[in-house]
Design a protein around this motif. Sequence first.
Motif, PDB file in Angstrom:
ATOM      1  N   PHE A 488      -5.146 -11.232  12.204  1.00 44.31           N
ATOM      2  CA  PHE A 488      -3.916 -12.017  12.053  1.00 44.31           C
ATOM      3  C   PHE A 488      -3.176 -11.923  13.377  1.00 44.31           C
ATOM      4  CE2 PHE A 488      -5.033 -11.158   7.717  1.00 44.31           C
ATOM      5  CZ  PHE A 488      -4.559 -12.242   6.990  1.00 44.31           C
ATOM      6  N   ASN A 489      -2.449 -12.968  13.729  1.00 44.37           N
ATOM      7  CA  ASN A 489      -1.779 -12.968  15.030  1.00 44.37           C
ATOM      8  C   ASN A 489      -0.393 -12.315  14.964  1.00 44.37           C
ATOM      9  OD1 ASN A 489       0.121 -14.928  14.159  1.00 44.37           O
ATOM     10  ND2 ASN A 489      -1.218 -16.610  14.786  1.00 44.37           N
ATOM     11  N   GLU A 490       0.282 -12.336  16.095  1.00 42.45           N
ATOM     12  CA  GLU A 490       1.554 -11.642  16.238  1.00 42.45           C
ATOM     13  C   GLU A 490       2.708 -12.328  15.513  1.00 42.45           C
ATOM     14  OE1 GLU A 490      -1.173 -10.591  19.550  1.00 42.45           O
ATOM     15  OE2 GLU A 490      -0.562 -12.441  18.549  1.00 42.45           O
ATOM     16  N   GLY A 493       3.148  -9.979  12.881  1.00 44.01           N
ATOM     17  CA  GLY A 493       3.038  -8.577  13.248  1.00 44.01           C
ATOM     18  C   GLY A 493       1.629  -8.056  13.324  1.00 44.01           C
ATOM     19  N   GLY A 494       0.641  -8.944  13.342  1.00 46.94           N
ATOM     20  CA  GLY A 494      -0.741  -8.526  13.501  1.00 46.94           C
ATOM     21  C   GLY A 494      -1.444  -8.198  12.202  1.00 46.94           C
ATOM     22  N   PRO A 495      -2.702  -7.724  12.293  1.00 42.89           N
ATOM     23  CA  PRO A 495      -3.533  -7.522  11.097  1.00 42.89           C
ATOM     24  C   PRO A 495      -3.009  -6.463  10.132  1.00 42.89           C
ATOM     25  CG  PRO A 495      -4.598  -6.625  13.069  1.00 42.89           C
ATOM     26  CD  PRO A 495      -3.443  -7.430  13.548  1.00 42.89           C
ATOM     27  N   ALA A 496      -2.191  -5.530  10.609  1.00 36.61           N
ATOM     28  CA  ALA A 496      -1.661  -4.501   9.705  1.00 36.61           C
ATOM     29  C   ALA A 496      -0.805  -5.096   8.598  1.00 36.61           C
ATOM     30  CB  ALA A 496      -0.856  -3.473  10.499  1.00 36.61           C
ATOM     31  N   ASN A 497      -0.223  -6.256   8.858  1.00 37.45           N
ATOM     32  CA  ASN A 497       0.614  -6.922   7.854  1.00 37.45           C
ATOM     33  C   ASN A 497      -0.095  -8.065   7.139  1.00 37.45           C
ATOM     34  OD1 ASN A 497       2.922  -5.327   8.291  1.00 37.45           O
ATOM     35  ND2 ASN A 497       3.488  -6.544  10.072  1.00 37.45           N
ATOM     36  N   GLY A 498      -1.349  -8.300   7.486  1.00 40.85           N
ATOM     37  CA  GLY A 498      -2.049  -9.456   6.941  1.00 40.85           C
ATOM     38  C   GLY A 498      -2.111  -9.497   5.437  1.00 40.85           C
ATOM     39  N   VAL A 563      -8.318   2.013  -2.178  1.00 46.77           N
ATOM     40  CA  VAL A 563      -7.964   0.759  -2.855  1.00 46.77           C
ATOM     41  C   VAL A 563      -8.091  -0.413  -1.894  1.00 46.77           C
ATOM     42  CG1 VAL A 563      -6.187  -0.458  -4.164  1.00 46.77           C
ATOM     43  CG2 VAL A 563      -6.344   2.040  -4.302  1.00 46.77           C
ATOM     44  N   SER A 564      -8.886  -1.395  -2.257  1.00 52.21           N
ATOM     45  CA  SER A 564      -8.979  -2.626  -1.467  1.00 52.21           C
ATOM     46  C   SER A 564      -7.670  -3.397  -1.567  1.00 52.21           C
ATOM     47  CB  SER A 564     -10.126  -3.501  -1.975  1.00 52.21           C
ATOM     48  OG  SER A 564     -11.374  -2.888  -1.745  1.00 52.21           O
ATOM     49  N   VAL A 565      -7.232  -3.980  -0.446  1.00 51.96           N
ATOM     50  CA  VAL A 565      -5.933  -4.653  -0.446  1.00 51.96           C
ATOM     51  C   VAL A 565      -5.933  -5.878  -1.352  1.00 51.96           C
ATOM     52  CG1 VAL A 565      -5.277  -3.793   1.827  1.00 51.96           C
ATOM     53  CG2 VAL A 565      -6.500  -5.973   1.649  1.00 51.96           C
ATOM     54  N   THR A 566      -7.099  -6.487  -1.558  1.00 55.24           N
ATOM     55  CA  THR A 566      -7.163  -7.630  -2.475  1.00 55.24           C
ATOM     56  C   THR A 566      -6.816  -7.196  -3.887  1.00 55.24           C
ATOM     57  OG1 THR A 566      -8.779  -8.802  -1.120  1.00 55.24           O
ATOM     58  CG2 THR A 566      -8.690  -9.398  -3.436  1.00 55.24           C
ATOM     59  N   LYS A 588       4.767   1.952  -3.888  1.00 60.18           N
ATOM     60  CA  LYS A 588       5.867   2.829  -3.478  1.00 60.18           C
ATOM     61  C   LYS A 588       5.377   3.981  -2.601  1.00 60.18           C
ATOM     62  CE  LYS A 588       5.707   5.594  -7.746  1.00 60.18           C
ATOM     63  NZ  LYS A 588       6.447   5.981  -8.975  1.00 60.18           N
ATOM     64  N   TYR A 589       4.035   4.100  -2.476  1.00 61.88           N
ATOM     65  CA  TYR A 589       3.453   5.155  -1.640  1.00 61.88           C
ATOM     66  C   TYR A 589       2.944   4.564  -0.324  1.00 61.88           C
ATOM     67  CZ  TYR A 589       3.301   7.843  -6.016  1.00 61.88           C
ATOM     68  OH  TYR A 589       3.629   8.481  -7.188  1.00 61.88           O
ATOM     69  N   GLU A 590       2.985   5.372   0.708  1.00 60.64           N
ATOM     70  CA  GLU A 590       2.409   4.985   1.988  1.00 60.64           C
ATOM     71  C   GLU A 590       0.968   5.493   2.048  1.00 60.64           C
ATOM     72  OE1 GLU A 590       3.246   3.296   4.839  1.00 60.64           O
ATOM     73  OE2 GLU A 590       4.907   2.515   3.624  1.00 60.64           O
ATOM     74  N   PRO A 591       0.036   4.643   2.442  1.00 56.93           N
ATOM     75  CA  PRO A 591      -1.335   5.134   2.589  1.00 56.93           C
ATOM     76  C   PRO A 591      -1.436   6.171   3.707  1.00 56.93           C
ATOM     77  CG  PRO A 591      -1.132   2.900   3.445  1.00 56.93           C
ATOM     78  CD  PRO A 591       0.159   3.208   2.766  1.00 56.93           C
ATOM     79  N   ILE A 592      -2.290   7.157   3.518  1.00 53.22           N
ATOM     80  CA  ILE A 592      -2.476   8.180   4.556  1.00 53.22           C
ATOM     81  C   ILE A 592      -3.472   7.711   5.611  1.00 53.22           C
ATOM     82  CG2 ILE A 592      -1.920  10.072   2.986  1.00 53.22           C
ATOM     83  CD1 ILE A 592      -4.964  10.652   2.833  1.00 53.22           C
ATOM     84  N   ALA A 593      -4.230   6.657   5.297  1.00 55.09           N
ATOM     85  CA  ALA A 593      -5.185   6.098   6.259  1.00 55.09           C
ATOM     86  C   ALA A 593      -5.520   4.678   5.841  1.00 55.09           C
ATOM     87  CB  ALA A 593      -6.450   6.946   6.332  1.00 55.09           C
ATOM     88  N   ARG A 594      -5.993   3.903   6.809  1.00 54.07           N
ATOM     89  CA  ARG A 594      -6.445   2.543   6.535  1.00 54.07           C
ATOM     90  C   ARG A 594      -7.849   2.396   7.109  1.00 54.07           C
ATOM     91  NH1 ARG A 594      -1.397  -1.646   6.966  1.00 54.07           N
ATOM     92  NH2 ARG A 594       0.232  -0.256   6.170  1.00 54.07           N
TER      93      ARG A 594
END
Length: 605
Positions: A488-490, A493-498, A563-566, A588-594
């Motif tokens: 995903f482009n800027e 905010g890029g692929p992290a927000n896709g 967990v898959s984002v889909t 409500k939780y932040e992932p510890i890794a992607r």
Amino acid sequence: MKNYKSYIIVLLLTVHFFLLLGSAVYNTPTVDETNHLAQGIAILKTFDFRLNLPNPPLANIIGAIPLLFLDNLKVPLDSKYWKDAEFLPYKGGYDCFLGFGYEFVWKNNINPNKIIFTGRLALIVLSLFLGYLVYKWAELLYGQNAGLLALFFYVLSPNILAQANLTICDFVGACFIFVSAYFFWRYFQNPCLKNLILAGITLGLAQLGKVTALVLLYPAYVIIALLFIYKVKEFTPKFANLKPNRYSNIFLSVTLIFVISIVTLWAGYGFQLERRYSPLHRPHSDIDTFVNEYVGKFYHGDLEVLKNKAYSFMETTPLPLITYVRSVFAAIRVSSWGWHTNFLMGKHQQYGWWYYFPFAFLIKTPITTILIFLFLSIYYLGAKKIPWVKRNVVFEYPAQVKANKLFLDEIFILVVPLFLMLLSTRSKTNYGIKHILPIYPFLFVYAGKIINIIIEKNKWIKTAVLVILLSWYTGAAAFIYPHHLSYFNEFIGGPANGYKYLVDANIDWGQDLKGLRTYLDENNIKKIKLAYYGYFESPKYYLKGIEYEELACNEPTSGILAVSVTKLQGFYPPTKDYRRDCYTWLKKYEPIARIGYSIFIYDIP
């Protein structure tokens, strides 16, 4: 100088090859690859198209060709799925398509990973061919430097790199749609018999690649022909003694190209006369769809009587191209009714949004490409008449480029992608930018002309801007490797927000399971709960030795979760007991890794 530029072409294509090869090694089999490869090998072994739903066979055949060189490859032609598929209606036939794929790749052969990777190699070779053709068309239109720039855009395109090593139909369809348009253009440049035949054959191949070519290229070519008639004073084919009448000659040429394409399409199915409908499986949903959605709009009689007559005719009459017709019906059915659900920016809707694909294009295309296309469009739509622009901004083409004919040439590279984008707004199936992938090769050819711009008195501006834009483009390609599918482009905010905007084939198609296994091994994790969106058999193979269980729907739990984002966004699967809020409690939780950008790892206390 010419040899020097030949080395650049080889270098760029070599870079493209290794980028595709690296991601082909990294990526787990995506959702549909297993089924398409199985379909292709069955056709090569039997020349029987019974499993050929819902797409035409060319992509499956191309992907399966390298499999013929594997030792001890077992094709389950004694499978119940193969035997049952011949006369089943669409839904049953599709279930056989899935079941046969499972038995071929995962059950009957010991190395599924090798099968998938070997099939991907054929698509990589095809991508090198398409890259060279992008270069060639841009070179012929705008000069060699423009060809090199167009090839540069192609080689590093995240969307091309995402699809060009997957054994599915989307890239093959995009490739042959572009090839067809190129040879259609070549015919109108030089209307000889050879170019006429090539234009017809490649149009047929495009239809064998994907059904999209049928609804896209025929009307697009008619539009191009009408514009050509409007702009030229005469047109005379070289293969017959015809009077110089542009109306009749262009009509005859296009008609002959269409006829040759249909013959080529039929040849792709072995000139078979077939029956693919059985009275045992009434009603036939694809016929129902066609009658209800299209015939019913102008026929005011009893539709049920009409359907029964159609059933009887199709059940008793061997017909040419009946398998292709069923593929067309299947495509119409999905496009008209929508898929199980569509997702956009956190919302779900069965029938999609008209702006889905334009929006996906804006956030999944590198901004460099968008800016160049936007500049060229604004310039030709009127900005070149602005006094300062008129005095200082010009295009200076190499001597061999006939600048006065560029409008005629450019209709061939602009009408098809613009028409495809227009068609996409009518689709009710919104689950992947791959459906508008054919736009990109045309866009790269057109963008290549930017190299010919001259800014009087401030020539350094062009150099500086191009260096910035191309560096940006290169950086984006390097940053996302090998996760091109999740680009995903800027703008967002890029692929992290896709995953907040699009899911499924835009970011998460099951491709990161190998990456998940690497993460688990590196962190000595032996037990997880898994909500995986991908081919159902993949975890059994790639997570062998890991104790995993399916993460239950809407049951908060503890431990290490993958967990898959889909699935996190509630998109799949479409089963009667599935709820879209299954995993919303995790947000409500932040992932510890992607893992890549498609699998989130949680450690829930």
